[in-house]
Design a protein around this motif. Structure first.
Motif, PDB file in Angstrom:
ATOM      1  N   MET A 114       9.087  20.722   1.867  1.00 25.95           N
ATOM      2  CA  MET A 114       9.777  20.950   0.597  1.00 25.95           C
ATOM      3  C   MET A 114       9.295  22.215  -0.096  1.00 25.95           C
ATOM      4  O   MET A 114       9.774  22.540  -1.185  1.00 25.95           O
ATOM      5  N   GLY A 115       8.359  22.919   0.510  1.00 27.84           N
ATOM      6  CA  GLY A 115       7.827  24.125  -0.099  1.00 27.84           C
ATOM      7  C   GLY A 115       6.900  23.868  -1.261  1.00 27.84           C
ATOM      8  O   GLY A 115       6.571  24.791  -2.008  1.00 27.84           O
ATOM      9  N   GLU A 116       6.452  22.646  -1.398  1.00 26.25           N
ATOM     10  CA  GLU A 116       5.541  22.296  -2.480  1.00 26.25           C
ATOM     11  C   GLU A 116       4.717  21.088  -2.073  1.00 26.25           C
ATOM     12  O   GLU A 116       5.115  20.309  -1.193  1.00 26.25           O
ATOM     13  N   ILE A 117       3.573  20.932  -2.714  1.00 25.05           N
ATOM     14  CA  ILE A 117       2.708  19.777  -2.496  1.00 25.05           C
ATOM     15  C   ILE A 117       3.181  18.641  -3.399  1.00 25.05           C
ATOM     16  O   ILE A 117       3.621  18.868  -4.526  1.00 25.05           O
ATOM     17  N   THR A 118       3.094  17.435  -2.904  1.00 22.44           N
ATOM     18  CA  THR A 118       3.545  16.274  -3.680  1.00 22.44           C
ATOM     19  C   THR A 118       2.840  16.212  -5.028  1.00 22.44           C
ATOM     20  O   THR A 118       1.602  16.205  -5.085  1.00 22.44           O
ATOM     21  N   PRO A 119       3.591  16.156  -6.129  1.00 21.43           N
ATOM     22  CA  PRO A 119       2.943  15.996  -7.435  1.00 21.43           C
ATOM     23  C   PRO A 119       2.470  14.560  -7.613  1.00 21.43           C
ATOM     24  O   PRO A 119       3.089  13.622  -7.096  1.00 21.43           O
ATOM     25  N   PRO A 120       1.378  14.352  -8.332  1.00 13.87           N
ATOM     26  CA  PRO A 120       0.872  12.988  -8.514  1.00 13.87           C
ATOM     27  C   PRO A 120       1.873  12.075  -9.200  1.00 13.87           C
ATOM     28  O   PRO A 120       1.849  10.857  -8.996  1.00 13.87           O
ATOM     29  N   ASP A 124       0.839  -1.184   0.000  1.00 17.67           N
ATOM     30  CA  ASP A 124       0.000   0.000   0.000  1.00 17.67           C
ATOM     31  C   ASP A 124       0.880   1.242   0.000  1.00 17.67           C
ATOM     32  O   ASP A 124       1.968   1.250   0.565  1.00 17.67           O
ATOM     33  N   ILE A 125       0.388   2.247  -0.695  1.00 13.41           N
ATOM     34  CA  ILE A 125       1.065   3.531  -0.796  1.00 13.41           C
ATOM     35  C   ILE A 125       0.215   4.546  -0.037  1.00 13.41           C
ATOM     36  O   ILE A 125      -0.992   4.649  -0.268  1.00 13.41           O
ATOM     37  N   ALA A 126       0.846   5.274   0.877  1.00 11.86           N
ATOM     38  CA  ALA A 126       0.125   6.192   1.751  1.00 11.86           C
ATOM     39  C   ALA A 126       0.545   7.629   1.464  1.00 11.86           C
ATOM     40  O   ALA A 126       1.469   8.150   2.100  1.00 11.86           O
ATOM     41  N   PRO A 127      -0.115   8.295   0.523  1.00 16.68           N
ATOM     42  CA  PRO A 127       0.231   9.689   0.236  1.00 16.68           C
ATOM     43  C   PRO A 127      -0.305  10.639   1.305  1.00 16.68           C
ATOM     44  O   PRO A 127      -1.254  10.331   2.027  1.00 16.68           O
ATOM     45  N   GLY A 128       0.311  11.810   1.367  1.00 22.61           N
ATOM     46  CA  GLY A 128      -0.254  12.923   2.114  1.00 22.61           C
ATOM     47  C   GLY A 128      -1.010  13.809   1.143  1.00 22.61           C
ATOM     48  O   GLY A 128      -1.758  13.327   0.301  1.00 22.61           O
ATOM     49  N   TRP A 129      -0.794  15.129   1.260  1.00 19.96           N
ATOM     50  CA  TRP A 129      -1.400  16.037   0.292  1.00 19.96           C
ATOM     51  C   TRP A 129      -0.796  15.806  -1.087  1.00 19.96           C
ATOM     52  O   TRP A 129       0.434  15.720  -1.223  1.00 19.96           O
ATOM     53  N   VAL A 130      -1.624  15.708  -2.103  1.00 24.20           N
ATOM     54  CA  VAL A 130      -1.170  15.516  -3.483  1.00 24.20           C
ATOM     55  C   VAL A 130      -1.794  16.595  -4.344  1.00 24.20           C
ATOM     56  O   VAL A 130      -2.994  16.891  -4.229  1.00 24.20           O
ATOM     57  N   LEU A 131      -0.986  17.188  -5.210  1.00 26.66           N
ATOM     58  CA  LEU A 131      -1.431  18.309  -6.043  1.00 26.66           C
ATOM     59  C   LEU A 131      -2.229  17.791  -7.228  1.00 26.66           C
ATOM     60  O   LEU A 131      -1.691  17.458  -8.276  1.00 26.66           O
ATOM     61  N   THR A 132      -3.537  17.697  -7.050  1.00 28.09           N
ATOM     62  CA  THR A 132      -4.421  17.276  -8.126  1.00 28.09           C
ATOM     63  C   THR A 132      -5.380  18.421  -8.447  1.00 28.09           C
ATOM     64  O   THR A 132      -5.371  19.463  -7.792  1.00 28.09           O
ATOM     65  N   ASP A 133      -6.247  18.188  -9.421  1.00 27.71           N
ATOM     66  CA  ASP A 133      -7.178  19.242  -9.812  1.00 27.71           C
ATOM     67  C   ASP A 133      -8.274  19.465  -8.774  1.00 27.71           C
ATOM     68  O   ASP A 133      -9.113  20.353  -8.932  1.00 27.71           O
ATOM     69  N   MET A 134      -8.260  18.681  -7.698  1.00 29.78           N
ATOM     70  CA  MET A 134      -9.239  18.879  -6.632  1.00 29.78           C
ATOM     71  C   MET A 134      -8.714  19.764  -5.503  1.00 29.78           C
ATOM     72  O   MET A 134      -9.433  20.056  -4.550  1.00 29.78           O
ATOM     73  N   MET A 135      -7.459  20.213  -5.602  1.00 28.37           N
ATOM     74  CA  MET A 135      -6.860  20.988  -4.522  1.00 28.37           C
ATOM     75  C   MET A 135      -7.499  22.359  -4.362  1.00 28.37           C
ATOM     76  O   MET A 135      -7.656  22.866  -3.262  1.00 28.37           O
ATOM     77  N   GLY A 136      -7.852  23.006  -5.463  1.00 27.79           N
ATOM     78  CA  GLY A 136      -8.523  24.295  -5.380  1.00 27.79           C
ATOM     79  C   GLY A 136      -7.583  25.454  -5.103  1.00 27.79           C
ATOM     80  O   GLY A 136      -6.358  25.339  -5.183  1.00 27.79           O
ATOM     81  N   PRO A 137      -8.148  26.597  -4.720  1.00 27.08           N
ATOM     82  CA  PRO A 137      -7.379  27.837  -4.607  1.00 27.08           C
ATOM     83  C   PRO A 137      -6.438  27.887  -3.399  1.00 27.08           C
ATOM     84  O   PRO A 137      -5.619  28.795  -3.304  1.00 27.08           O
ATOM     85  N   ASP A 138      -6.562  26.954  -2.465  1.00 29.63           N
ATOM     86  CA  ASP A 138      -5.714  26.982  -1.277  1.00 29.63           C
ATOM     87  C   ASP A 138      -4.376  26.285  -1.476  1.00 29.63           C
ATOM     88  O   ASP A 138      -3.580  26.175  -0.537  1.00 29.63           O
ATOM     89  N   ALA A 139      -4.107  25.807  -2.687  1.00 31.02           N
ATOM     90  CA  ALA A 139      -2.907  25.008  -2.925  1.00 31.02           C
ATOM     91  C   ALA A 139      -1.634  25.788  -2.612  1.00 31.02           C
ATOM     92  O   ALA A 139      -0.705  25.256  -1.993  1.00 31.02           O
ATOM     93  N   ASP A 140      -1.550  27.042  -3.032  1.00 34.81           N
ATOM     94  CA  ASP A 140      -0.327  27.817  -2.815  1.00 34.81           C
ATOM     95  C   ASP A 140      -0.066  28.041  -1.327  1.00 34.81           C
ATOM     96  O   ASP A 140       1.069  27.926  -0.853  1.00 34.81           O
ATOM     97  N   ALA A 141      -1.113  28.349  -0.592  1.00 33.10           N
ATOM     98  CA  ALA A 141      -0.956  28.563   0.842  1.00 33.10           C
ATOM     99  C   ALA A 141      -0.529  27.282   1.541  1.00 33.10           C
ATOM    100  O   ALA A 141       0.323  27.299   2.443  1.00 33.10           O
ATOM    101  N   LEU A 142      -1.111  26.164   1.128  1.00 28.66           N
ATOM    102  CA  LEU A 142      -0.732  24.880   1.718  1.00 28.66           C
ATOM    103  C   LEU A 142       0.711  24.527   1.373  1.00 28.66           C
ATOM    104  O   LEU A 142       1.469  24.053   2.229  1.00 28.66           O
TER     105      LEU A 142
END
Length: 254
Positions: free
Chosen positions: A216-222, A192-210
């Motif tokens: 790493m200063g960025e959200i995990t890319p898919p 099993d793979i256990a991701p945290g926050w992943v930058l998908t099209d469901m992230m919405g406008p709060d992605a930059d703040a998160l």
């Protein structure tokens, strides 16, 4: 299971967007024939299939629709996936939902638990059952591989409004480990793979703040999650069976 043969078939649920879409691309790049499942994203699924060569006469992508929240649909999906080329060698349970189940709303609590358990645990469990039975059929050699996409919530739980989600993902994680232990002699591997926050099209406008709060200063890319899926699906490290791989950008470290 040794390094899979070139005609290996991989079923990816939720393959039209996010982690699933990236996984389909990575697996296709590695030479797999990919069954791309979607629920309600026919246009996106077909666009991805076209990108990967559908319509050329040599396509290695097969699109199937199924609503995994409905009784009988996981079985139908599995049956049609196997019918495409006569076998499925790798199952990637990626499809999932993130629905609230707040304690202070009786109706939302009940429906939230029912829906989270159905889609995030019972449907992938049924696909796992069918896959294991397929790989244990008399005369079949080589075993098979399950890759279940869970969540860091499987380890730590989720927030107050998403208790059902965390519980369902924890159940899927436990199921994965049980399969690995129970069927190792059949050369069936399970991860099993256990991701945290992943930058998908469901992230919405709060992605930059998160992203600003991430180590790493960025959200995990898919694509990062997809590369792990592709490696595990290759069968190149069979003694890793039973492991949970965290992909969180060091945001959650066990």
């Amino acid at each position: 299971m040794s390094t899979p043969e070139p005609d290996r078939v991989v079923l990816v649920t939720g393959g039209s967007r996010g982690i699933g879409r990236a996984a389909v691309r990575a697996l296709h790049r590695e030479g797999a024939h990919v069954v791309l499942h979607h629920r309600a994203s026919a246009e996106a699924a077909q666009a991805l299939a076209d990108e990967l060569g559908a319509g050329t006469g040599q396509s290695r992508v097969h699109v199937l629709r199924a609503d995994l929240a409905q009784p009988g649909e996981p079985e139908r999906l599995w049956r049609e996936a196997v019918a495409w080329r006569g076998h499925v060698d790798v199952l990637v349970n990626n499809a999932g939902i993130y629905l609230a189940s707040p304690l202070d709303d009786d109706a939302a609590w009940t429906s939230g638990w029912a829906d989270n358990l159905t889609v995030n645990l019972l449907a992938p469990a049924e696909l796992c059952r069918l896959a294991v039975a397929h790989w244990r059929e008399p005369g079949r050699a080589g075993g098979g591989i399950v890759v279940n996409v869970t969540s860091r919530a499987a380890h730590r739980g989720d927030d107050a409004d998403h208790l059902a989600y965390g519980a369902a993902k924890g159940g899927l994680q436990s199921l994965t480990k049980g399969i690995a232990r129970a069927f190792a002699r059949d050369r069936i591997l399970a991860y099993d793979i256990a991701p945290g926050w992943v930058l998908t099209d469901m992230m919405g406008p709060d992605a930059d703040a998160l992203a600003a709060t991430m180590p790493m200063g960025e959200i995990t890319p898919p694509e990062d999650v997809a590369e792990v899926i592709a490696f595990l699906a290759s069968g190149r490290a069979p003694h890793t069976s039973g492991a949970t791989i965290d992909v969180t950008g060091a945001d959650y470290v066990r």
